[in-house]
Scaffold this motif. Structure first.
Motif, PDB file in Angstrom:
ATOM      1  N   GLY A 129       1.038  -1.383  -0.145  1.00 59.00           N
ATOM      2  CA  GLY A 129       0.129  -0.503   0.008  1.00 59.00           C
ATOM      3  C   GLY A 129       0.941   1.497   0.124  1.00 59.00           C
ATOM      4  O   GLY A 129       0.503   3.072  -1.037  1.00 59.00           O
ATOM      5  N   PHE A 130       1.754   1.157   0.480  1.00 58.85           N
ATOM      6  CA  PHE A 130       2.660   2.036   0.187  1.00 58.85           C
ATOM      7  C   PHE A 130       3.627   2.653  -0.831  1.00 58.85           C
ATOM      8  O   PHE A 130       3.814   3.824  -0.767  1.00 58.85           O
ATOM      9  CB  PHE A 130       4.355   2.214   2.018  1.00 58.85           C
ATOM     10  N   PHE A 131       4.062   1.564  -1.354  1.00 59.45           N
ATOM     11  CA  PHE A 131       4.391   1.852  -2.703  1.00 59.45           C
ATOM     12  C   PHE A 131       3.933   2.694  -3.349  1.00 59.45           C
ATOM     13  O   PHE A 131       4.420   3.375  -4.249  1.00 59.45           O
ATOM     14  CB  PHE A 131       5.179   0.383  -3.610  1.00 59.45           C
ATOM     15  N   VAL A 132       2.506   1.960  -3.355  1.00 57.68           N
ATOM     16  CA  VAL A 132       1.277   2.779  -4.122  1.00 57.68           C
ATOM     17  C   VAL A 132       1.250   3.978  -4.036  1.00 57.68           C
ATOM     18  O   VAL A 132       1.214   5.156  -5.141  1.00 57.68           O
ATOM     19  CB  VAL A 132      -0.294   2.058  -4.426  1.00 57.68           C
ATOM     20  N   PHE A 133       1.219   4.262  -3.169  1.00 55.36           N
ATOM     21  CA  PHE A 133       1.136   5.721  -2.156  1.00 55.36           C
ATOM     22  C   PHE A 133       2.092   6.389  -2.558  1.00 55.36           C
ATOM     23  O   PHE A 133       1.456   7.942  -3.024  1.00 55.36           O
ATOM     24  CB  PHE A 133       0.575   5.815  -1.240  1.00 55.36           C
ATOM     25  N   ASN A 134       3.041   5.907  -2.423  1.00 53.40           N
ATOM     26  CA  ASN A 134       4.438   7.028  -2.503  1.00 53.40           C
ATOM     27  C   ASN A 134       4.998   6.725  -4.065  1.00 53.40           C
ATOM     28  O   ASN A 134       5.051   8.311  -4.371  1.00 53.40           O
ATOM     29  CB  ASN A 134       5.341   6.340  -2.137  1.00 53.40           C
ATOM     30  N   GLY A 135       4.396   5.323  -4.320  1.00 54.85           N
ATOM     31  CA  GLY A 135       4.324   5.784  -6.097  1.00 54.85           C
ATOM     32  C   GLY A 135       4.102   7.020  -6.758  1.00 54.85           C
ATOM     33  O   GLY A 135       3.889   7.381  -7.418  1.00 54.85           O
ATOM     34  N   ALA A 136       2.695   7.093  -6.180  1.00 52.70           N
ATOM     35  CA  ALA A 136       1.608   7.976  -7.167  1.00 52.70           C
ATOM     36  C   ALA A 136       1.864   9.216  -6.719  1.00 52.70           C
ATOM     37  O   ALA A 136       2.071  10.155  -7.770  1.00 52.70           O
ATOM     38  CB  ALA A 136       0.036   7.473  -6.254  1.00 52.70           C
ATOM     39  N   ALA A 151      11.540  17.845  -6.010  1.00 53.17           N
ATOM     40  CA  ALA A 151      13.353  17.082  -5.306  1.00 53.17           C
ATOM     41  C   ALA A 151      12.205  17.528  -3.829  1.00 53.17           C
ATOM     42  O   ALA A 151      12.538  16.734  -3.377  1.00 53.17           O
ATOM     43  CB  ALA A 151      13.905  18.478  -5.464  1.00 53.17           C
ATOM     44  N   LEU A 152      11.675  18.385  -3.083  1.00 58.66           N
ATOM     45  CA  LEU A 152      11.235  17.880  -1.968  1.00 58.66           C
ATOM     46  C   LEU A 152      10.640  16.656  -1.753  1.00 58.66           C
ATOM     47  O   LEU A 152      10.590  16.455  -0.171  1.00 58.66           O
ATOM     48  CB  LEU A 152      10.198  19.313  -1.440  1.00 58.66           C
ATOM     49  N   TYR A 153       9.312  16.337  -2.345  1.00 54.12           N
ATOM     50  CA  TYR A 153       8.640  14.908  -1.665  1.00 54.12           C
ATOM     51  C   TYR A 153       9.662  14.169  -1.772  1.00 54.12           C
ATOM     52  O   TYR A 153      10.074  13.180  -1.139  1.00 54.12           O
ATOM     53  CB  TYR A 153       7.848  14.928  -3.058  1.00 54.12           C
ATOM     54  N   ASN A 154       9.936  13.714  -3.743  1.00 55.69           N
ATOM     55  CA  ASN A 154      11.208  12.703  -4.009  1.00 55.69           C
ATOM     56  C   ASN A 154      12.781  12.310  -2.471  1.00 55.69           C
ATOM     57  O   ASN A 154      12.772  11.449  -2.483  1.00 55.69           O
ATOM     58  CB  ASN A 154      11.182  12.453  -5.167  1.00 55.69           C
ATOM     59  N   TYR A 159      11.088   9.967   2.552  1.00 57.57           N
ATOM     60  CA  TYR A 159      12.197   9.319   3.143  1.00 57.57           C
ATOM     61  C   TYR A 159      11.573   9.183   4.630  1.00 57.57           C
ATOM     62  O   TYR A 159      11.943   8.522   5.772  1.00 57.57           O
ATOM     63  CB  TYR A 159      13.765   9.862   3.308  1.00 57.57           C
ATOM     64  N   ALA A 160      10.906  10.681   4.612  1.00 57.54           N
ATOM     65  CA  ALA A 160      10.610  11.163   5.992  1.00 57.54           C
ATOM     66  C   ALA A 160       9.147   9.719   6.325  1.00 57.54           C
ATOM     67  O   ALA A 160       9.034   9.396   7.125  1.00 57.54           O
ATOM     68  CB  ALA A 160      10.174  11.941   5.913  1.00 57.54           C
ATOM     69  N   LEU A 161       7.943   9.398   5.519  1.00 59.58           N
ATOM     70  CA  LEU A 161       6.981   8.771   5.843  1.00 59.58           C
ATOM     71  C   LEU A 161       7.995   7.208   5.700  1.00 59.58           C
ATOM     72  O   LEU A 161       7.370   6.614   6.298  1.00 59.58           O
ATOM     73  CB  LEU A 161       6.599   8.553   3.958  1.00 59.58           C
ATOM     74  N   PHE A 166       9.036   2.478   9.025  1.00 63.89           N
ATOM     75  CA  PHE A 166       9.702   1.984   9.573  1.00 63.89           C
ATOM     76  C   PHE A 166       9.187   1.863  11.239  1.00 63.89           C
ATOM     77  O   PHE A 166       9.279   0.242  11.972  1.00 63.89           O
ATOM     78  CB  PHE A 166      10.738   2.186   9.033  1.00 63.89           C
ATOM     79  N   GLY A 167       9.636   2.818  12.252  1.00 65.47           N
ATOM     80  CA  GLY A 167       8.508   3.331  13.182  1.00 65.47           C
ATOM     81  C   GLY A 167       8.212   3.019  13.378  1.00 65.47           C
ATOM     82  O   GLY A 167       7.732   2.073  14.537  1.00 65.47           O
ATOM     83  N   ALA A 168       6.873   2.956  13.417  1.00 70.19           N
ATOM     84  CA  ALA A 168       5.109   2.741  13.837  1.00 70.19           C
ATOM     85  C   ALA A 168       5.573   0.655  13.195  1.00 70.19           C
ATOM     86  O   ALA A 168       4.769   0.875  14.366  1.00 70.19           O
ATOM     87  CB  ALA A 168       3.904   3.063  12.406  1.00 70.19           C
TER      88      ALA A 168
END
Length: 183
Positions: A129-136, A151-154, A159-161, A166-168
């Motif tokens: 699900g994350f890869f779908v969201f992040n890729g979109a 550049a700000l997002y990618n 990376y923060a997401l 990972f933390g969650a």
């Protein structure tokens, strides 16, 4: 690949969006295509996995387009390509177990209990699900947003997401393990 070479590769891979953004006003996109191609080929060689050979072929196509048309858009599509590749890796592992997260977990815990297998399968689904969201979002920022927003997002927000996920997951895993120890 030496440790120093591997460290440089990882640093360049992580910094790719920021390097591209910084270099866009200084170099023509056709010259930046070399960076894209080198990173993709090095990853394919280092991992020796078929999926990364496919990713390198996709990156080569993006680099060829950036070179032929001297446009930055193909370079900006690379993060979306990587998310698509990761989605394929994780989703395929759900169809052909063990799941990607189970494989990682078994490196440190070879005797993973059935509950752990179920948990790692669920975590693999979350990553899909994350890869779908992040890729979109990577695709949206490449196609319709400014170079700065891309550049700000990618180069930062994505990376923060990843870090948050990972933390969650680590926190949830601790609670799940504690529940199985006490249950």
């Amino acid at each position: 690949m030496s440790r120093i070479g591997a460290a440089i590769f990882v640093a360049l891979s992580v910094a790719y969006p920021l390097v591209v953004y910084w270099a866009m006003g200084r170099f023509e996109p056709r010259w930046l295509a070399v960076l894209l191609l080198v990173l993709a080929v090095l990853r394919a060689i280092a991992t020796r996995q078929a999926i990364w050979l496919v990713a390198a072929a996709g990156a080569a196509l993006l680099a060829a387009l950036a070179t032929a048309f001297n446009e930055a858009l193909p370079l900006k599509l690379y993060p979306a390509l990587i998310n698509a590749v990761m989605l394929v890796v994780f989703a395929t592992s759900l169809v052909f177990p063990p799941s990607a997260v189970e494989r990682i977990a078994r490196m440190t815990e070879p005797d993973l209990p059935p509950a752990g297998v179920a948990y790692t399968r669920r975590v693999t689904q979350v990553w899909c699900g994350f890869f779908v969201f992040n890729g979109a979002l990577a695709l949206i920022t490449a196609l319709w947003m400014s170079d700065r927003a891309w550049a700000l997002y990618n180069g930062l927000i994505a990376y923060a997401l990843i870090g948050l996920l990972f933390g969650a997951e680590w926190l949830v895993r601790q609670r799940v393990r504690a529940g199985y120890r006490h249950g």
